[in-house]
Design an enzyme around this catalytic site. Structure first.
Site, mmCIF file in Angstrom:
data_model
loop_
_atom_site.group_PDB
_atom_site.id
_atom_site.type_symbol
_atom_site.label_atom_id
_atom_site.label_comp_id
_atom_site.label_asym_id
_atom_site.label_seq_id
_atom_site.Cartn_x
_atom_site.Cartn_y
_atom_site.Cartn_z
ATOM 1 N N TYR A 22 -19.687 -68.895 -6.406
ATOM 2 C CA TYR A 22 -19.962 -67.539 -6.879
ATOM 3 C C TYR A 22 -18.785 -66.621 -6.542
ATOM 4 O O TYR A 22 -18.497 -66.360 -5.377
ATOM 5 C CB TYR A 22 -21.228 -66.972 -6.238
ATOM 6 N N TYR A 66 -34.890 -70.238 -9.335
ATOM 7 C CA TYR A 66 -33.927 -69.183 -9.663
ATOM 8 C C TYR A 66 -34.113 -68.692 -11.089
ATOM 9 O O TYR A 66 -34.705 -69.354 -11.921
ATOM 10 C CB TYR A 66 -32.487 -69.627 -9.395
#
Length: 310
Positions: A57, A201
């Site tokens: 990320y 998620y």
């Protein structure tokens, strides 16, 4: 804020955890680090007790921001992931080789500025032939005390079973929302039967079910935001997805909550789901995140949503 037993781990986690993909600033358009730090700290102040991140990320940026946000504070549980790596030219590839994972865990510990990772996860089961080597390495890292618990993300049942021949899988992280329901067919039942803690998620489908997404907003997304070209954000699926968001908005109005809260509550309604990862980018959004952690759908509301989805 209520907490729940997380599979076979010794962790009690809130029903919602803070997702930090967008806080890394990569693939989601520009993001200010100071606002990211303020967002994380606001979520923690409200009672959220775990943060989910990954090395990839923001190409390390998300982990660095998390490390800065938690410095000097009572540490929440920190979950991060390995298997996606990048080179000096920022080209990304997958590796589950032992040497690569061992390098990754040291880099994650450095960026997060912590001594032990609470949950270390294989991000994607790629390359598939390296799953056994990768999972064996995570089991070794747990024995060595680098990480406290180990899990996987985006694995199917066959891949879970392969890994479990080496060491027990403590947790799984699959995508799960009203738009992406594939996990409920085999993966979630398997996890429930085998006491594998499950954190799902994208319960709001990357914002599509938040109640704030419109055709105009999609058109105005920055070019660096992956959603602008995402399949669910384009026709022919977009019309149906926005209609679903409208239904969630109407249900939410009667309870004085947003469509996003309803979408999250729907995912948490599944008894196989321990908790949900929800990403927010601004401190004010953390208020909704914390409220949604203790919100529950009525059976009538759940059935109304199911009838639309049938």
């Amino acid at each position: 804020m209520q907490t729940h037993q997380f599979g076979r781990t010794d962790m009690q986690i809130t029903a919602i955890g803070l997702g930090t993909w967008a806080l890394g600033g990569n693939q989601w358009g520009p993001q200010d680090d100071q606002e990211s730090i303020a967002t994380i700290q606001r979520a923690l102040d409200l009672g959220i007790n775990w943060i989910d991140t990954a090395a990839i990320y923001g190409l390390g940026g998300s982990e660095k921001v998390v490390g800065r946000a938690i410095k000097g504070r009572k540490q929440p549980y920190i979950f991060t992931k390995c298997s996606l790596i990048w080179d000096e030219e920022m080209q990304v590839r997958s590796s589950l080789k032992a040497s690569s994972i061992r390098h990754e865990v040291e880099e994650s510990l450095r960026r997060l500025n912590i001594e032990t990772i609470d949950l270390y996860q294989i991000h994607w089961p790629n390359p598939d032939p390296e799953i056994e080597e990768g999972w064996n390495t995570l089991a070794e890292l747990k024995q060595e005390g680098k990480v406290r618990h180990i899990g996987v993300s985006n694995f199917n049942v066959a891949q879970l079973q392969r890994a479990e021949k080496i060491a027990p899988i403590e947790t799984l992280q699959p995508p799960y929302s009203l738009i992406h329901r594939q996990a409920e067919h085999e993966i979630l039942p398997y996890c429930q039967q085998n006491t594998i803690g499950t954190i799902v998620y994208s319960p709001m489908a990357s914002g599509l079910l938040s109640g704030h997404m419109t055709r105009e907003r999609i058109a105005q997304l920055p070019d660096g935001d992956w959603r602008k070209q995402g399949q669910e954000f384009q026709e022919p699926r977009l019309t149906r997805n926005l209609a679903l968001a409208d239904l969630l908005t109407s249900i939410g109005k009667a309870r004085n909550v947003t469509a996003g809260t309803i979408a999250i509550a729907w995912a948490l309604h599944n008894p196989a789901v321990t908790a949900a990862i929800v990403g927010v980018r601004h401190p004010y959004q953390a208020n909704e995140l914390a409220f949604a952690a203790d919100f529950h759908l009525s059976e009538a509301e759940y059935q109304q949503i199911e009838q639309f989805s049938a």
